[in-house]
Design an enzyme around this catalytic site. Structure first.
Site, PDB file in Angstrom:
ATOM      1  N   ASP A  13       0.808  -1.223   0.000  1.00 31.86           N
ATOM      2  CA  ASP A  13       0.000   0.000   0.000  1.00 31.86           C
ATOM      3  C   ASP A  13       0.842   1.274   0.000  1.00 31.86           C
ATOM      4  O   ASP A  13       0.461   2.284   0.588  1.00 31.86           O
ATOM      5  CB  ASP A  13      -0.965   0.016   1.203  1.00 31.86           C
ATOM      6  N   LYS A  16       2.181   2.032  -5.160  1.00 35.10           N
ATOM      7  CA  LYS A  16       2.904   1.522  -6.341  1.00 35.10           C
ATOM      8  C   LYS A  16       2.147   1.895  -7.624  1.00 35.10           C
ATOM      9  O   LYS A  16       2.750   2.191  -8.643  1.00 35.10           O
ATOM     10  CB  LYS A  16       3.022  -0.017  -6.261  1.00 35.10           C
ATOM     11  N   GLY A  40      -3.896  -4.629  -4.368  1.00 27.39           N
ATOM     12  CA  GLY A  40      -4.930  -3.723  -4.825  1.00 27.39           C
ATOM     13  C   GLY A  40      -4.379  -2.332  -4.955  1.00 27.39           C
ATOM     14  O   GLY A  40      -3.751  -1.823  -4.033  1.00 27.39           O
ATOM     15  N   HIS A  41      -4.539  -1.733  -6.124  1.00 22.51           N
ATOM     16  CA  HIS A  41      -4.261  -0.313  -6.193  1.00 22.51           C
ATOM     17  C   HIS A  41      -5.316   0.361  -7.041  1.00 22.51           C
ATOM     18  O   HIS A  41      -5.931  -0.258  -7.897  1.00 22.51           O
ATOM     19  CB  HIS A  41      -2.824  -0.004  -6.629  1.00 22.51           C
ATOM     20  N   GLN A 221       2.287  -6.458  -3.318  1.00 22.25           N
ATOM     21  CA  GLN A 221       2.749  -6.604  -1.928  1.00 22.25           C
ATOM     22  C   GLN A 221       4.081  -5.872  -1.753  1.00 22.25           C
ATOM     23  O   GLN A 221       4.313  -4.923  -2.465  1.00 22.25           O
ATOM     24  CB  GLN A 221       2.875  -8.078  -1.524  1.00 22.25           C
TER      25      GLN A 221
HETATM   26  P1  IMO Z   1      -0.612  -4.344  -2.212  1.00 21.13           P
HETATM   27  O1  IMO Z   1      -0.211  -4.899  -3.543  1.00 21.13           O
HETATM   28  C1  IMO Z   1      -0.992  -4.703   2.090  1.00 21.13           C
HETATM   29  C2  IMO Z   1      -0.808  -8.739   3.861  1.00 21.13           C
HETATM   30  C3  IMO Z   1      -2.101  -9.149   4.561  1.00 21.13           C
HETATM   31  C4  IMO Z   1      -1.542 -10.069   5.625  1.00 21.13           C
HETATM   32  C5  IMO Z   1      -0.400 -10.782   4.901  1.00 21.13           C
HETATM   33  C6  IMO Z   1      -0.781 -12.144   4.349  1.00 21.13           C
HETATM   34  O2  IMO Z   1      -1.928  -3.646  -2.215  1.00 21.13           O
HETATM   35  O3  IMO Z   1       0.457  -3.543  -1.594  1.00 21.13           O
HETATM   36  P2  IMO Z   1      -2.244 -12.893   2.267  1.00 21.13           P
HETATM   37  O4  IMO Z   1      -3.702 -12.672   1.969  1.00 21.13           O
HETATM   38  O5  IMO Z   1      -1.321 -12.337   1.240  1.00 21.13           O
HETATM   39  O6  IMO Z   1      -1.943 -14.330   2.602  1.00 21.13           O
HETATM   40  O7  IMO Z   1      -1.996 -12.082   3.646  1.00 21.13           O
HETATM   41  O8  IMO Z   1      -0.016  -9.920   3.850  1.00 21.13           O
HETATM   42  N1  IMO Z   1      -0.972  -8.276   2.465  1.00 21.13           N
HETATM   43  C7  IMO Z   1      -0.998  -6.991   2.073  1.00 21.13           C
HETATM   44  N2  IMO Z   1      -0.966  -5.850   2.780  1.00 21.13           N
HETATM   45  N3  IMO Z   1      -1.029  -4.607   0.747  1.00 21.13           N
HETATM   46  C8  IMO Z   1      -1.023  -5.735   0.006  1.00 21.13           C
HETATM   47  O9  IMO Z   1      -0.892  -5.689  -1.331  1.00 21.13           O
HETATM   48  C9  IMO Z   1      -1.055  -7.004   0.666  1.00 21.13           C
HETATM   49  N4  IMO Z   1      -1.084  -8.284   0.265  1.00 21.13           N
HETATM   50  C10 IMO Z   1      -1.019  -9.052   1.366  1.00 21.13           C
HETATM   51  O10 IMO Z   1      -2.779  -8.050   5.113  1.00 21.13           O
HETATM   52  O11 IMO Z   1      -0.990  -9.329   6.681  1.00 21.13           O
HETATM   53 MG    MG Z   2      -3.091  -3.254  -0.594  1.00 25.65          MG
END
Ligand code: IMO
Ligand code: MG
Length: 421
Positions: A13, A16, A40-41, A221
């Protein structure tokens, strides 16, 4: 021509999407490498907001081929929803390609993700419950279904075996069972709708490299959520770091060019686990409100805190970052005073060494430097040298400590609110 990469530097988050949106306007190919719809963005164009979970946002440029790489796990339902949404808004989706080697997320993966979280009780990870972990588990257990087999309907025998195994687990925990016939009928219809997009993306990308095409790899992520390098077990189930870009696309290290690490002028985290610069207080609440820090995927309020340069240095080192993209400089500039973590105190000593061992992390106390805020409205500034002194001081100090140049500065929510250095 080398492939450029955009990665998250902290817990996700970081914004990106904003950098990806800018860079993909000049890219022939925009590629997702790992993760799934846990990512998600959102991008705002002409007042319209688009939320992307699986499709690279490069799809919004009509000349860019948007690729879902082999390292991604794909929920067909979510993907079809995204395709529909784009079409309804007048965007053509004919430039979408999905790797034949990407793995399919089925509804039983989502159910398993939820069940596992329940069973973890107090030790829960706080996953997005999108079935990401269980799908990667099947991939590594070698019983997963790949997109190529899925759209060519060569998956029925394997999926029935998988459902039998999952149902035994569901039965043990009193969870509702999966009906194999119903599931296959439902997913066959998704397979038909997705077939036209599935290709050998590895061959396609190598052809592109040979033809000197520009490739942009979109990380999802972030570094501290990496299964190997993050604070395990509070991580995701893939490698969002640079290695995952190579294995998730089939692009070799020698073809990688710039590696941009995206961060915010503060920090945030969703899910459980240690977070050294967290401000679980009024300051954290204020940052959350100013930065609208609520999840794109799960809508959860994000934990907020100060920027941590020990962690940033770790991200620079692990990924070999060649440049930084720092978002929400306008947001942090709304505070009177800003703190920046420039080291940790651990066992009575000062250290710049980041540890992902959750027990070691518990011993770390942040050391802060304080900066003046009140940057004022910076959303129309287009050159770094025109920023107010307070903002310059803050940014210069970040660069000085992590020894990596800032290449992009986010100055507001809009698409154009960015300084390209
Ligand atoms: P973007 O691409 C923020 C976090 C989840 C959890 C951990 C594991 O938007 O930056 P999962 O469902 O992947 O098995 O969860 O990772 N998490 C994220 N946090 N932004 C994301 O993606 C995330 N993808 C996974 O909250 O702590
Ligand atoms: Mg996210």
């Amino acid at each position: 021509m080398k492939a450029d990469v955009v990665l998250g530097s902290f817990y996700g988050d970081e914004g990106k999407g904003k950098i990806i949106d800018y860079l993909s306007q000049k890219a022939d190919f925009a590629v997702r490498c790992s993760g799934g719809n846990n990512a998600g963005h959102s991008i705002e164009i002409d007042g319209k907001k688009f939320a992307f979970h699986l499709i690279p946002s490069g799809i919004l440029n009509k000349n860019t081929i948007a690729v879902i790489g082999n390292g991604v796990v794909v929920d067909p339902k979510v993907l079809l929803e995204e395709i529909k949404n784009l079409k309804e808004n007048g965007y053509d989706v004919k430039n979408l390609r999905i790797s034949d080697k990407a793995h399919v997320i089925f509804s039983y993966h989502v159910e398993m993700d939820k069940l596992q979280e329940e069973l973890r009780g107090n030790g829960k990870i706080g996953t997005t419950c999108r079935g990401i972990g269980p799908t990667y588990c099947d991939k590594y257990e070698r019983c997963g279904i790949r997109m190529g087999d899925f759209v060519n309907k060569r998956y029925e025998e394997q999926v029935r075996k998988n459902i039998e195994v999952k149902n035994n687990i569901f039965k043990t925990y009193g969870h509702e069972l999966i009906d194999a016939d119903l599931l296959i009928a439902e997913y066959n219809s998704y397979a038909d709708m997705l077939k036209e997009y599935v290709v050998d993306t590895v061959a396609m990308l190598h052809e592109a490299i040979e033809q000197d095409k520009k490739i942009l790899c979109e990380g999802a992520q972030a570094t501290l959520l990496d299964i190997d390098f993050g604070s395990y077990p509070f991580v995701t189930s893939s490698n969002p770091t640079i290695g995952g870009v190579c294995t998730g696309t089939g692009i070799g290290a020698r073809y990688i060019g710039e590696v941009y690490g995206v961060l915010k002028a503060y920090s945030s985290k969703v899910g459980e686990g240690p977070y050294i610069t967290e401000q679980d207080n009024e300051i954290g609440d204020k940052i959350r409100e100013l930065g609208h820090e609520y999840g794109t995927t799960t809508k959860r309020p994000r934990r907020c805190g100060w920027l941590d340069l020990v962690a940033l240095k770790y991200a620079v080192m692990l990924n070999g970052l060649t440049g930084l993209a720092i978002n929400h400089v306008d947001t942090i500039g709304k505070l009177d005073k800003i703190k920046l973590c420039v080291g940790y105190k651990k066992d009575g000593k000062v250290t710049m060494q980041y540890s992902t061992d959750v027990y070691e992390m518990a011993k770390c106390e942040p050391i802060y430097e304080e900066f003046e805020g009140n940057f004022g409205d910076i959303s129309n500034i287009k050159r770094r040298e025109d920023l107010p002194e307070n903002a310059k001081k803050y940014l210069n100090r970040i660069e000085e400590i992590v020894k990596t140049p800032i290449k992009f500065i986010g100055t507001g929510a809009g698409r154009d609110c960015m300084i390209v250095c």
